[in-house]
Design a protein around this motif. Structure first.
Motif, PDB file in Angstrom:
ATOM      1  N   THR A  68       0.499  -0.906   0.139  1.00  0.00           N
ATOM      2  CA  THR A  68       0.009   0.040   0.001  1.00  0.00           C
ATOM      3  C   THR A  68       0.958   1.282   0.058  1.00  0.00           C
ATOM      4  OG1 THR A  68      -0.181  -0.116   2.538  1.00  0.00           O
ATOM      5  CG2 THR A  68      -1.723  -1.296   1.719  1.00  0.00           C
ATOM      6  N   LYS A  69       0.324   2.289   0.144  1.00  0.00           N
ATOM      7  CA  LYS A  69       1.322   3.854  -0.527  1.00  0.00           C
ATOM      8  C   LYS A  69       1.760   4.080   1.007  1.00  0.00           C
ATOM      9  CE  LYS A  69      -0.917   5.296  -4.164  1.00  0.00           C
ATOM     10  NZ  LYS A  69      -2.086   6.542  -4.672  1.00  0.00           N
ATOM     11  N   GLU A  70       0.368   3.883   2.109  1.00  0.00           N
ATOM     12  CA  GLU A  70       0.769   3.906   3.577  1.00  0.00           C
ATOM     13  C   GLU A  70       2.307   2.590   4.179  1.00  0.00           C
ATOM     14  OE1 GLU A  70      -3.302   4.935   2.996  1.00  0.00           O
ATOM     15  OE2 GLU A  70      -2.098   3.059   2.121  1.00  0.00           O
ATOM     16  N   GLY A  71       1.731   1.948   3.456  1.00  0.00           N
ATOM     17  CA  GLY A  71       3.429   0.749   3.954  1.00  0.00           C
ATOM     18  C   GLY A  71       4.901   0.928   3.042  1.00  0.00           C
ATOM     19  N   ALA A  72       4.802   1.591   1.607  1.00  0.00           N
ATOM     20  CA  ALA A  72       5.699   2.063   1.116  1.00  0.00           C
ATOM     21  C   ALA A  72       6.200   3.454   2.190  1.00  0.00           C
ATOM     22  CB  ALA A  72       5.573   2.345  -0.412  1.00  0.00           C
ATOM     23  N   ALA A  73       5.276   4.156   2.340  1.00  0.00           N
ATOM     24  CA  ALA A  73       5.872   4.930   3.470  1.00  0.00           C
ATOM     25  C   ALA A  73       6.472   5.021   4.823  1.00  0.00           C
ATOM     26  CB  ALA A  73       4.962   6.090   3.633  1.00  0.00           C
ATOM     27  N   ALA A  74       5.748   4.046   5.104  1.00  0.00           N
ATOM     28  CA  ALA A  74       6.857   3.725   6.865  1.00  0.00           C
ATOM     29  C   ALA A  74       8.324   2.686   6.081  1.00  0.00           C
ATOM     30  CB  ALA A  74       5.718   2.688   6.857  1.00  0.00           C
ATOM     31  N   LEU A  75       7.505   2.285   5.158  1.00  0.00           N
ATOM     32  CA  LEU A  75       9.653   1.286   4.665  1.00  0.00           C
ATOM     33  C   LEU A  75      10.812   3.143   4.522  1.00  0.00           C
ATOM     34  CD1 LEU A  75      10.984  -0.925   4.201  1.00  0.00           C
ATOM     35  CD2 LEU A  75      10.664  -0.779   1.975  1.00  0.00           C
ATOM     36  N   LYS A 162       2.180  -4.480   3.054  1.00  0.00           N
ATOM     37  CA  LYS A 162       0.642  -4.214   2.963  1.00  0.00           C
ATOM     38  C   LYS A 162      -0.432  -3.656   3.767  1.00  0.00           C
ATOM     39  CE  LYS A 162       1.730  -8.294  -0.192  1.00  0.00           C
ATOM     40  NZ  LYS A 162       1.525  -9.863  -0.525  1.00  0.00           N
ATOM     41  N   GLU A 163       0.653  -3.378   5.056  1.00  0.00           N
ATOM     42  CA  GLU A 163      -0.349  -2.833   5.673  1.00  0.00           C
ATOM     43  C   GLU A 163      -1.314  -1.910   5.495  1.00  0.00           C
ATOM     44  OE1 GLU A 163       1.295  -2.711   9.497  1.00  0.00           O
ATOM     45  OE2 GLU A 163       2.017  -4.728  10.106  1.00  0.00           O
ATOM     46  N   THR A 164      -1.704  -1.150   6.228  1.00  0.00           N
ATOM     47  CA  THR A 164      -2.844   0.564   5.640  1.00  0.00           C
ATOM     48  C   THR A 164      -2.915   1.187   6.764  1.00  0.00           C
ATOM     49  OG1 THR A 164      -4.301  -0.675   6.801  1.00  0.00           O
ATOM     50  CG2 THR A 164      -4.653  -1.169   4.307  1.00  0.00           C
ATOM     51  N   ASN A 165      -2.197   1.019   7.764  1.00  0.00           N
ATOM     52  CA  ASN A 165      -2.322   2.026   9.077  1.00  0.00           C
ATOM     53  C   ASN A 165      -0.485   2.767   8.991  1.00  0.00           C
ATOM     54  OD1 ASN A 165      -1.303   3.576  11.321  1.00  0.00           O
ATOM     55  ND2 ASN A 165      -3.837   3.142  11.892  1.00  0.00           N
ATOM     56  N   ILE A 166      -0.247   4.133   8.443  1.00  0.00           N
ATOM     57  CA  ILE A 166       0.675   4.431   8.174  1.00  0.00           C
ATOM     58  C   ILE A 166       1.920   4.199   8.875  1.00  0.00           C
ATOM     59  CG2 ILE A 166       0.402   6.494   8.713  1.00  0.00           C
ATOM     60  CD1 ILE A 166       2.634   6.699   5.934  1.00  0.00           C
ATOM     61  N   ASN A 167       1.163   4.459  10.409  1.00  0.00           N
ATOM     62  CA  ASN A 167       2.125   5.060  11.735  1.00  0.00           C
ATOM     63  C   ASN A 167       2.293   3.074  12.425  1.00  0.00           C
ATOM     64  OD1 ASN A 167       1.723   7.089  12.268  1.00  0.00           O
ATOM     65  ND2 ASN A 167      -0.251   7.805  12.952  1.00  0.00           N
ATOM     66  N   GLN A 168       1.365   2.435  12.316  1.00  0.00           N
ATOM     67  CA  GLN A 168       1.183   1.010  13.022  1.00  0.00           C
ATOM     68  C   GLN A 168       2.470   0.057  11.945  1.00  0.00           C
ATOM     69  OE1 GLN A 168       0.025  -0.360  15.695  1.00  0.00           O
ATOM     70  NE2 GLN A 168       1.550  -2.006  14.821  1.00  0.00           N
ATOM     71  N   ALA A 169       2.479   0.569  10.359  1.00  0.00           N
ATOM     72  CA  ALA A 169       3.282  -0.045   9.601  1.00  0.00           C
ATOM     73  C   ALA A 169       4.668   0.860   9.882  1.00  0.00           C
ATOM     74  CB  ALA A 169       2.767   0.400   8.347  1.00  0.00           C
ATOM     75  N   THR A 170       4.620   1.745  10.323  1.00  0.00           N
ATOM     76  CA  THR A 170       6.286   2.477  10.642  1.00  0.00           C
ATOM     77  C   THR A 170       6.491   1.783  12.254  1.00  0.00           C
ATOM     78  OG1 THR A 170       5.597   3.965   9.563  1.00  0.00           O
ATOM     79  CG2 THR A 170       7.586   4.052  10.540  1.00  0.00           C
ATOM     80  N   GLU A 171       5.776   1.425  12.854  1.00  0.00           N
ATOM     81  CA  GLU A 171       6.710   0.425  13.834  1.00  0.00           C
ATOM     82  C   GLU A 171       6.315  -0.716  13.594  1.00  0.00           C
ATOM     83  OE1 GLU A 171       4.765  -0.100  18.571  1.00  0.00           O
ATOM     84  OE2 GLU A 171       3.815   0.891  17.506  1.00  0.00           O
ATOM     85  N   ASP A 172       5.670  -1.258  12.868  1.00  0.00           N
ATOM     86  CA  ASP A 172       5.813  -2.600  12.490  1.00  0.00           C
ATOM     87  C   ASP A 172       7.119  -3.473  12.238  1.00  0.00           C
ATOM     88  OD1 ASP A 172       3.663  -3.455  14.190  1.00  0.00           O
ATOM     89  OD2 ASP A 172       2.344  -3.760  11.924  1.00  0.00           O
ATOM     90  N   ILE A 173       7.617  -2.280  10.466  1.00  0.00           N
ATOM     91  CA  ILE A 173       8.825  -2.710  10.298  1.00  0.00           C
ATOM     92  C   ILE A 173       9.806  -2.177  11.232  1.00  0.00           C
ATOM     93  CG2 ILE A 173      10.317  -1.793   8.330  1.00  0.00           C
ATOM     94  CD1 ILE A 173       7.365  -0.802   6.972  1.00  0.00           C
ATOM     95  N   MET A 174       9.745  -1.380  11.831  1.00  0.00           N
ATOM     96  CA  MET A 174      11.164  -0.779  13.062  1.00  0.00           C
ATOM     97  C   MET A 174      11.013  -1.664  13.528  1.00  0.00           C
ATOM     98  SD  MET A 174      10.812   1.453  15.874  1.00  0.00           S
ATOM     99  CE  MET A 174       9.960   0.908  17.086  1.00  0.00           C
TER     100      MET A 174
END
Length: 268
Positions: A68-75, A162-174
């Motif tokens: 997702t765009k949120e997931g890409a930005a989180a990465l 593929k996550e849709t919540n940008i803040n959660q995706a950022t945390e999960d990737i971290m």
């Protein structure tokens, strides 16, 4: 009975004539889907700096993998924090390159690249780059390694983007992919992620680019004046004030000097 057989023969005689049309329709269907998929990566985004180009390479690949765009930005936000500004050649603690040390998987605290791959993952990155006869500092090599050659972590990052919540995706990737030691950096990573999400969903850098980090703010300083701190908008967020507007710049620039205004003061 004879008439039925005759009709069947006539119908079958048309089959070879129809086959080219079937193949043509199939080809057009596949082409349409490929073009649609390419459009989803937002190829029309304007990039004017090296940092923006690195970010776009990551963004495009994440979307190509179904992210997702949120997931890409989180990465991208995580990579920016890890590498000190989306710098593929970054080495942890600004250390110099030491071949024997770099190729020793038992040595930690010597992270390389956008994700600051360390220990065995660092060695895998270097070996992959050598197998491709490329420098490990190459952005495309690192992104390809990230998604295809980082063992189980490649499978993991494809899932996390593929996550849709940008803040959660950022945390999960971290926590799950970067496995960062300093988790107090989460808010900064999330700010970076928000910035890049806004950047890529609003068409990228439509300003002057250059030393201002693509904000549209001129880097020129009047004669006799100087900046106490350089202007670098790459980490500026746009969660409440509209991107590239004067209030957006003022709020973020004040933060550079440790000054915090309310986030919802309006356009005054």
């Amino acid at each position: 009975m004879i008439k039925k057989k005759l009709k069947r023969k006539i119908a079958l005689s048309f089959v070879p004539l129809l086959l080219p049309f079937v193949f043509l329709l199939t080809f057009l269907f596949v082409l349409f889907n490929v073009v649609t998929a390419d459009d989803s990566s937002n190829n029309n985004v304007n990039v004017n700096t090296t940092q923006q180009q690195v970010a776009k390479t990551i963004w495009d690949r994440a979307l190509k993998e179904g992210g997702t765009k949120e997931g890409a930005a989180a990465l991208i936000g995580n990579n920016q924090h890890e590498s000190g500004g989306l710098i593929p050649s970054a080495i942890q603690s600004q250390a110099s390159y030491d071949e024997s040390k770099a190729m020793n998987g038992s040595i930690g605290g010597y992270g390389f690249g956008l994700a600051q791959w360390d220990s065995g993952r660092r060695v895998s990155l270097l070996k992959y780059a050598k197998s491709q006869k490329k420098s490990w500092t190459d952005t495309n090599i690192q992104v390809e390694f990230m998604f295809e050659h980082d063992d189980s972590d490649s499978t993991l990052i494809k899932k996390l983007v593929k996550e849709t919540n940008i803040n959660q995706a950022t945390e999960d990737i971290m926590r799950k992919w970067e496995r960062a030691g300093a988790v107090d950096s989460l808010s900064q990573r999330q700010e970076y992620a928000q910035y890049w999400y806004t950047f890529f969903t609003t068409g990228g850098d439509n300003g002057t680019g250059g030393g201002s980090g693509g904000s549209g703010i001129t880097p020129d300083i009047p004669s006799g004046w100087a900046l106490d701190k350089p202007i670098n908008t790459s980490g500026y967020i746009a969660s409440s004030y509209e991107y590239k507007q004067c209030t957006w710049f003022t709020w973020n620039r004040a933060k550079d000097f440790g000054i915090t205004f309310g986030m919802y003061m309006g356009n005054v």
